[in-house]
Scaffold this motif. Sequence first.
Motif, PDB file in Angstrom:
ATOM      1  N   SER A  43      -2.622  -5.914   1.551  1.00  0.00           N
ATOM      2  CA  SER A  43      -2.846  -4.470   1.631  1.00  0.00           C
ATOM      3  C   SER A  43      -4.228  -4.072   1.196  1.00  0.00           C
ATOM      4  O   SER A  43      -4.594  -2.910   1.280  1.00  0.00           O
ATOM      5  CB  SER A  43      -1.817  -3.747   0.750  1.00  0.00           C
ATOM      6  OG  SER A  43      -0.510  -3.994   1.206  1.00  0.00           O
ATOM      7  N   ARG A  44      -4.995  -5.022   0.691  1.00  0.00           N
ATOM      8  CA  ARG A  44      -6.347  -4.678   0.238  1.00  0.00           C
ATOM      9  C   ARG A  44      -7.234  -4.406   1.441  1.00  0.00           C
ATOM     10  O   ARG A  44      -7.119  -5.031   2.461  1.00  0.00           O
ATOM     11  CB  ARG A  44      -6.945  -5.810  -0.613  1.00  0.00           C
ATOM     12  CG  ARG A  44      -6.124  -6.099  -1.872  1.00  0.00           C
ATOM     13  CD  ARG A  44      -6.801  -7.173  -2.699  1.00  0.00           C
ATOM     14  NE  ARG A  44      -5.943  -7.600  -3.791  1.00  0.00           N
ATOM     15  CZ  ARG A  44      -5.832  -6.981  -4.949  1.00  0.00           C
ATOM     16  NH1 ARG A  44      -6.518  -5.872  -5.148  1.00  0.00           N
ATOM     17  NH2 ARG A  44      -5.042  -7.445  -5.892  1.00  0.00           N
ATOM     18  N   GLY A  45      -8.190  -3.477   1.233  1.00  0.00           N
ATOM     19  CA  GLY A  45      -9.067  -3.166   2.350  1.00  0.00           C
ATOM     20  C   GLY A  45     -10.306  -2.435   1.940  1.00  0.00           C
ATOM     21  O   GLY A  45     -10.639  -1.401   2.495  1.00  0.00           O
ATOM     22  N   ALA A  70       0.808  -1.224   0.000  1.00  0.00           N
ATOM     23  CA  ALA A  70       0.000   0.000   0.000  1.00  0.00           C
ATOM     24  C   ALA A  70       0.839   1.271   0.000  1.00  0.00           C
ATOM     25  O   ALA A  70       0.406   2.306  -0.496  1.00  0.00           O
ATOM     26  CB  ALA A  70      -0.937  -0.006   1.210  1.00  0.00           C
ATOM     27  N   ARG A 113     -10.785   1.604   1.860  1.00  0.00           N
ATOM     28  CA  ARG A 113      -9.785   2.324   2.634  1.00  0.00           C
ATOM     29  C   ARG A 113      -8.789   2.987   1.701  1.00  0.00           C
ATOM     30  O   ARG A 113      -8.544   2.524   0.586  1.00  0.00           O
ATOM     31  CB  ARG A 113      -9.049   1.371   3.576  1.00  0.00           C
ATOM     32  CG  ARG A 113      -9.907   0.831   4.680  1.00  0.00           C
ATOM     33  CD  ARG A 113      -9.069   0.085   5.696  1.00  0.00           C
ATOM     34  NE  ARG A 113      -8.416  -1.082   5.110  1.00  0.00           N
ATOM     35  CZ  ARG A 113      -7.120  -1.152   4.871  1.00  0.00           C
ATOM     36  NH1 ARG A 113      -6.333  -0.104   5.126  1.00  0.00           N
ATOM     37  NH2 ARG A 113      -6.572  -2.247   4.368  1.00  0.00           N
ATOM     38  N   SER A 134      -6.284   0.904  -0.222  1.00  0.00           N
ATOM     39  CA  SER A 134      -6.739  -0.091  -1.185  1.00  0.00           C
ATOM     40  C   SER A 134      -6.375   0.276  -2.610  1.00  0.00           C
ATOM     41  O   SER A 134      -6.763  -0.413  -3.535  1.00  0.00           O
ATOM     42  CB  SER A 134      -8.256  -0.271  -1.076  1.00  0.00           C
ATOM     43  OG  SER A 134      -8.917   0.947  -1.400  1.00  0.00           O
ATOM     44  N   THR A 135      -5.644   1.329  -2.802  1.00  0.00           N
ATOM     45  CA  THR A 135      -5.223   1.775  -4.128  1.00  0.00           C
ATOM     46  C   THR A 135      -3.722   1.609  -4.281  1.00  0.00           C
ATOM     47  O   THR A 135      -2.954   2.048  -3.433  1.00  0.00           O
ATOM     48  CB  THR A 135      -5.606   3.253  -4.345  1.00  0.00           C
ATOM     49  OG1 THR A 135      -7.024   3.396  -4.237  1.00  0.00           O
ATOM     50  CG2 THR A 135      -5.161   3.725  -5.719  1.00  0.00           C
TER      51      THR A 135
END
Length: 485
Positions: free
Chosen positions: A248-250, A223, A253, A256-257
């Motif tokens: 790191s995905r969320g 992230a 949030r 998340s990019t």
Amino acid sequence: MGVVRTLEDLARIGRQRTVNDRSVHLRQDEVTTDLLLDTVSADRVSLDRMSIDGALTVRSCHIDELVIDHVEADALMVVNSRIGRLIIRNASMGCEVTLIDSALDFLALHSCGTTRLERLRVEELVQVNALRGTLHITNVRVSSLTVRSQAAGGRLGRPSVIVRGLKAREDLTFDDLWLSAITLDEVETCGLTLQRVRLDEPLRANGLLCSDTVRVNGLVIPAEDSTITNSTVKGSVEVSNLELCDTSRGGDRPGSTARLALHSTTVMSLRSASAASSVISLHDSSVTGTLGLPSGSSRYSLDNSSSVGDMELAGQVFRNGAQVLSFLERSFTEVTAVALESVRSALAKRNRNREVDELYYLARQREARALPPLRRAIGQGLLGGVLGWGVRARNPARVLTAGILLTAVVLHLAGAVRDPGRGLTDVTVAGKSLVLALALWLNVGTGMPSELKTTEWTALAVSFTAAGMLFTTLIVGMVIRKLVR
């Protein structure tokens, strides 16, 4: 230490007792001490499945082809040598491979642990496959360098790649890797390719000088911002399928990019296309050529110190402000003055002057929003809303039309031109009020009713006439400017 200075000495170590055509092949032999090849000259030397209780060192040798395959040693070092083809495969676990101050024609490393390449000159390709430890490259000159194939993580963790002071005449390629990190510092190359690379830590590139293209395809990063700093790319930067690590995905949030940032960097052109959410940021950086339209879920972010020479529009048409804002929101993380100016400059290069005026109007309106309350009201309300910043003729035309109609209504209700006995519904009287309002605003000499010739009326008429002259002059000027262009 076992010191070898001739091929005959090397042949006596193993089962081979003779030298054929200045070539030696040792296979499945054991050396109970360190082995040093010192000033050996040969056509071909092959060490296959040997066990050395210590370090294997090649020093000051001149060998056309050196193959080291499945050799068990504490360390493997090549120093101050001239070797045509050097192939090192399947070094034992914990064996550090070091190549220093040597000249080679071709170098291939396969399934090696920690590897150090320092002050080398390689005329052709350097190929590194299946890393099992950190790869350090320092002050090396090569034709091209390829680091390829999946490096699986084990108990020692995933390997990392650190490159400093590399000069490659052709390409630098990283392909199909899962690494801890990649650090590029003061790297000069023709083209850089990062393809199907997964990193546990953000990408760090500093002082990159690329004379052709930088291609990033299928890069998976954490992230935190991956950065390219103080770099120059004389060709294009193409980023596709930039993704975020699963850890790191969320959802929605901010983390998340996937983010790739260019700091103090100059590139000829930039293009981004990713199915997953990604952002390419420019900080104090410039795109001297064309900024391509992002596709998929990719967008750009420009700070106030960045600049874009041109922008790909791909048939985009901007008939009104809503279409402009929709396009900018699809292409950029936020609508800023730099983003507006980038699109306006691209339209100006294509002589799409009506749309240029629309972008100029929107930019000035956004600038006025940041002013103090009084100046903001004057800027947005008077200069923008009423006068149209000198480029939007419909704003003063609307105000002038509204002023004329409102004046006609007031004159009609006040009975300024209505004879006794005439009602408010009399169409003739309403028409006379409208004509009088036109005469006042447009300075047309139609005459005045005798009952209106007073000092107060004269002052009001002069005010209307002055405002009318301002609006008509502004509108005519805008129309003439559009016709001349």
